[in-house]
Design a protein around this motif. Structure first.
Motif, PDB file in Angstrom:
ATOM      1  N   LEU A  31     -21.157  64.292  64.837  1.00 27.96           N
ATOM      2  CA  LEU A  31     -22.037  64.984  65.775  1.00 27.96           C
ATOM      3  C   LEU A  31     -21.396  66.266  66.306  1.00 27.96           C
ATOM      4  CD1 LEU A  31     -23.470  61.871  67.644  1.00 27.96           C
ATOM      5  CD2 LEU A  31     -24.720  63.401  66.095  1.00 27.96           C
ATOM      6  N   ALA A  32     -20.090  66.239  66.555  1.00 27.73           N
ATOM      7  CA  ALA A  32     -19.400  67.455  67.016  1.00 27.73           C
ATOM      8  C   ALA A  32     -19.493  68.553  65.956  1.00 27.73           C
ATOM      9  CB  ALA A  32     -17.945  67.146  67.352  1.00 27.73           C
ATOM     10  N   ARG A  33     -19.350  68.203  64.689  1.00 29.56           N
ATOM     11  CA  ARG A  33     -19.475  69.179  63.597  1.00 29.56           C
ATOM     12  C   ARG A  33     -20.893  69.741  63.514  1.00 29.56           C
ATOM     13  NH1 ARG A  33     -14.621  70.284  62.479  1.00 29.56           N
ATOM     14  NH2 ARG A  33     -13.287  68.708  61.576  1.00 29.56           N
ATOM     15  N   LYS A  34     -21.886  68.858  63.693  1.00 31.24           N
ATOM     16  CA  LYS A  34     -23.281  69.329  63.687  1.00 31.24           C
ATOM     17  C   LYS A  34     -23.528  70.306  64.836  1.00 31.24           C
ATOM     18  CE  LYS A  34     -25.643  65.494  61.393  1.00 31.24           C
ATOM     19  NZ  LYS A  34     -26.611  64.405  61.527  1.00 31.24           N
ATOM     20  N   ILE A  35     -22.994  69.968  65.998  1.00 33.30           N
ATOM     21  CA  ILE A  35     -23.155  70.843  67.175  1.00 33.30           C
ATOM     22  C   ILE A  35     -22.466  72.182  66.909  1.00 33.30           C
ATOM     23  CG2 ILE A  35     -22.530  71.145  69.586  1.00 33.30           C
ATOM     24  CD1 ILE A  35     -22.937  68.059  69.878  1.00 33.30           C
ATOM     25  N   ALA A  36     -21.301  72.152  66.308  1.00 30.26           N
ATOM     26  CA  ALA A  36     -20.554  73.391  66.020  1.00 30.26           C
ATOM     27  C   ALA A  36     -21.317  74.298  65.068  1.00 30.26           C
ATOM     28  CB  ALA A  36     -19.191  73.054  65.421  1.00 30.26           C
ATOM     29  N   ASN A  37     -22.081  73.712  64.177  1.00 27.07           N
ATOM     30  CA  ASN A  37     -22.724  74.494  63.117  1.00 27.07           C
ATOM     31  C   ASN A  37     -24.230  74.631  63.261  1.00 27.07           C
ATOM     32  OD1 ASN A  37     -20.333  75.094  61.455  1.00 27.07           O
ATOM     33  ND2 ASN A  37     -20.201  72.871  61.403  1.00 27.07           N
ATOM     34  N   LEU A  38     -24.740  74.498  64.472  1.00 23.56           N
ATOM     35  CA  LEU A  38     -26.167  74.673  64.690  1.00 23.56           C
ATOM     36  C   LEU A  38     -26.603  76.084  64.296  1.00 23.56           C
ATOM     37  CD1 LEU A  38     -26.513  72.928  68.159  1.00 23.56           C
ATOM     38  CD2 LEU A  38     -27.599  72.180  66.034  1.00 23.56           C
ATOM     39  N   GLU A  39     -27.819  76.196  63.833  1.00 29.44           N
ATOM     40  CA  GLU A  39     -28.370  77.497  63.454  1.00 29.44           C
ATOM     41  C   GLU A  39     -28.680  78.327  64.706  1.00 29.44           C
ATOM     42  OE1 GLU A  39     -31.748  77.178  60.847  1.00 29.44           O
ATOM     43  OE2 GLU A  39     -30.772  75.610  59.671  1.00 29.44           O
ATOM     44  N   VAL A  40     -28.589  79.612  64.553  1.00 30.35           N
ATOM     45  CA  VAL A  40     -28.940  80.541  65.623  1.00 30.35           C
ATOM     46  C   VAL A  40     -30.460  80.681  65.626  1.00 30.35           C
ATOM     47  CG1 VAL A  40     -28.729  82.916  66.443  1.00 30.35           C
ATOM     48  CG2 VAL A  40     -26.764  81.768  65.401  1.00 30.35           C
ATOM     49  N   ARG A  41     -31.038  80.748  66.796  1.00 27.51           N
ATOM     50  CA  ARG A  41     -32.494  80.936  66.854  1.00 27.51           C
ATOM     51  C   ARG A  41     -32.841  82.327  67.311  1.00 27.51           C
ATOM     52  NH1 ARG A  41     -35.288  79.781  71.706  1.00 27.51           N
ATOM     53  NH2 ARG A  41     -33.847  79.468  73.383  1.00 27.51           N
TER      54      ARG A  41
END
Length: 185
Positions: A175-185
């Motif tokens: 989950l930390a990795r997913k949060i780190a790599n969220l797309e920019v909106r």
């Protein structure tokens, strides 16, 4: 007109003097009731000064935060959290990042989140409008792009909320990795 900027050095000096005076607790002294009241008032004053100083310094530090800086700092922090969790096999908190980076409390962003700080800045401090200014796409529904919920208000299914309540290390890292790599909106 005189410059109304805060002299941080003077304020810190005053706070240090008050701390020195308060280092002798009334229980250790033969103090009168008036002296005990003065001691309590000085403690309250010191806490108020710390709160004021923290807010003023944080304001100055964070008022220049751009969208790009918020995203860059966000990614750095969350990758660090994932790496540290993986390395130690222990749950890592956001505050651990700021401690490790030696970022003093007065320079830490709102909610220990650079994107939240950016949202706060963009909404001029209005609490209810902050989330819609988050620069990242949390894949949530509704008017606000929030880290804490997925659809309905307070459902607790947002990515950050899931990370903060993760039950095992592998889930926390993922989950930390997913949060780190969220797309920019």
């Amino acid at each position: 007109m005189k410059d109304k900027n805060i002299n941080v050095g003077s304020l810190k000096g005053i706070m240090e003097e008050i701390s020195n005076i308060l280092s002798c607790a009334p229980e250790e002294c033969d103090c009168s009731e008036i002296e005990n009241d003065m001691y309590a008032n000085m403690q309250n004053l010191l806490e108020s000064m710390r709160f004021f100083l923290d807010n003023e310094l944080n304001k100055k530090y964070m008022e220049k935060l751009t969208k790009q800086e918020a995203i860059k700092l966000h990614r750095h922090m969350w990758n660090w959290i994932a790496d540290k969790t993986e390395r130690t096999g222990e749950f890592i908190e956001k505050s651990d990042y700021f401690d490790a980076m030696k970022i003093p409390p007065e320079e830490r962003p709102y909610s220990l989140c650079y994107c939240c700080e950016y949202g706060k800045q963009q909404s001029n401090g209005v609490f209810t409008g902050r989330c819609k200014y988050c620069p990242l796409d949390w894949k949530s529904k509704g008017d606000y792009y929030t880290c804490c919920r997925k659809g309905v208000r307070f459902d607790g299914k947002g990515l950050f909320r899931r990370w903060s309540s993760a039950c095992n290390i592998e889930e926390s890292i993922e989950l930390a990795r997913k949060i780190a790599n969220l797309e920019v909106r």
